[in-house]
Design an enzyme around this catalytic site. Structure first.
Site, short mmCIF file in Angstrom:
data_model
loop_
_atom_site.label_atom_id
_atom_site.label_comp_id
_atom_site.label_asym_id
_atom_site.label_seq_id
_atom_site.Cartn_x
_atom_site.Cartn_y
_atom_site.Cartn_z
N SER A 14 62.15 18.25 67.65
CA SER A 14 61.65 19.62 67.57
C SER A 14 61.17 20.06 68.95
CB SER A 14 60.50 19.71 66.57
OG SER A 14 59.88 20.98 66.66
N HIS A 15 61.08 21.38 69.13
CA HIS A 15 60.50 21.92 70.37
C HIS A 15 59.00 21.63 70.45
CE1 HIS A 15 64.21 24.08 70.81
NE2 HIS A 15 63.80 24.60 71.95
N SER A 16 58.41 21.38 69.29
CA SER A 16 56.96 21.20 69.25
C SER A 16 56.62 19.78 68.84
CB SER A 16 56.36 22.21 68.26
OG SER A 16 55.14 21.73 67.75
N GLY A 19 59.30 22.51 74.15
CA GLY A 19 60.63 22.28 74.75
C GLY A 19 61.22 21.01 74.16
N ASP A 47 65.61 20.95 65.28
CA ASP A 47 65.24 22.31 64.87
C ASP A 47 66.26 23.33 65.36
OD1 ASP A 47 64.14 22.39 67.49
OD2 ASP A 47 62.10 22.80 66.84
#
Ligand SMILES: Nc1ncnc2c1ncn2[C@@H]1O[C@H](COP(=O)(O)OP(=O)(O)OP(=O)(O)O)[C@@H](O)[C@H]1O
Ligand SMILES: [Mg+2]
Lengths: 130, 207
Positions: A8-10, A43, A67
């Protein structure tokens, strides 16, 4: 047992989905969270993804859930840098990351094959919520 | 162009990206997640540091270092995209210590293919490819027609201006901006803009 990597980006999303999935999976299931950038920023981190895939594999392969956007491209770039052996048993599941993670964690923890675990994740794509 | 000049050009790219980072981020804030300048700056700053220790005379090695650094540090879509572009470019330059204009076309072609391979986008989707593909075609034509260096540069600069303007007229169907649908109209693509700066830096460095 098939391993699972959550991209995921997070960092928090990946970690949170991991926590959610571990509630349903047996404790020895390998679910690795590969979220965010080293500084905690939003990112996708190629290196973190690459290492997570390597750690998640115990010989039976790895299903990767992503994601959006660069999560896919960074993962595909990471796949290009795995040694051939491992590369042959890593698959990307085309599935929503939360539902997909839960379905495939269960499938992995009951000893599902790589194909079965991937399919479990992808079946969640068509499930409606109401 | 020798490896040493390739390195100088890449250092110049870092300076340009550093200078334009806020502009790139502003463009991305309008139709994306507002990080393109931050991503590019982080990546090229790392490239600059990495290249300080680069001693190879093989242009392929230099480009490979750039590729690996961008893939590992950028953190957004432009990381795997530019990273793969440099990786394919490195393969095309492998074993070459002095690049001529034909090599440059091979390298550019490989780089553009790298972006297409990684991002699976086509022309007209409001991405960096809307600049890179026309630039590659214009350069191939310029070589075919035997244009002088000055004429070639002029041709490419004018194609780049058209390409940047064109990205404002189309709807994004790839990347973050695709979530905006029609609201992406009228806005310039950040990735095409960073590509503009990178190509401009190359053109400015050849004499
Ligand atoms: N599939 C693609 N093919 C080619 N270029 C793309 C693609 N997706 C995005 N881009 C380019 O990348 C630029 C955005 O880069 P940026 O560094 O901001 O990544 P991002 O979109 O924020 O990444 P993320 O997917 O992590 O959100 C866009 O302006 C566009 O030119
Ligand atoms: Mg962005």
């Amino acid at each position: 047992m098939v391993g699972i990597v959550l991209v995921s980006h997070s960092e928090k999303i990946a970690q949170g989905i991991r926590d959610l999935s571990m509630q349903m999976a047996s404790p020895e299931t390998k679910i690795l969270a590969a979220g965010g950038l080293p500084g905690g920023e939003i990112g996708t981190d190629f290196q973190r993804i690459l290492e997570s895939i390597q750690k998640a594999d115990s010989g039976d392969g790895v299903v990767v859930l992503v994601d959006l956007g660069s999560a896919i491209m960074s993962t595909e770039a990471a796949l290009d840098f795995l040694d051939e052996d491992l590369r042959a048993r890593v698959v990307l599941a085309d599935a929503p990351i939360v539902e997909g993670a839960i379905s495939c964690s269960v499938a992995a923890s009951i000893g599902g094959s790589l194909e079965e675990v991937k399919a479990a994740a992808e079946e969640s794509r068509g499930v409606s919520k109401f | 162009m020798k490896a040493e000049q390739v390195i100088q050009t890449l250092q110049a790219m870092n300076q340009v990206i550093d200078r334009e980072a806020q502009y790139l981020t502003d463009l991305d804030a309008a139709i994306g997640d507002g990080d393109h300048g931050i991503n590019m700056k982080r990546g090229f700053a790392a490239v600059s540091t990495k290249l300080e220790g680069e001693t190879s005379e093989d242009c392929g090695d230099v480009l490979k270092t750039v590729a690996m650094t961008l893939i590992s540090t950028v953190g957004g879509a432009s990381g795997p995209l530019y990273g793969t572009a440099f990786l394919k470019a490195a393969q095309a330059a492998k074993g070459k210590t002095d690049l001529n204009k034909e090599d440059a076309l091979e390298i550019l072609t490989a780089a553009v293919e790298g972006v297409q391979f990684r991002g699976k986008a086509a022309r007209g989707e409001k991405t960096m490819l809307d600049l890179l593909i026309p630039v590659k075609e214009a350069y191939a034509d310029a070589l075919d027609e035997g244009l002088s260096l000055e004429e070639t540069k002029q041709r490419i600069f004018s194609v780049m201006d058209e390409s940047i303007a064109y990205t404002k007229t189309i709807i994004a169907t790839k990347g973050r901006a695709s979530y905006l649908g029609e609201r992406s109209l009228g806005h310039q693509d950040p990735g095409a803009t960073s590509s503009y700066f990178l190509i401009k830096t190359v053109l400015d460095s050849v004499e």
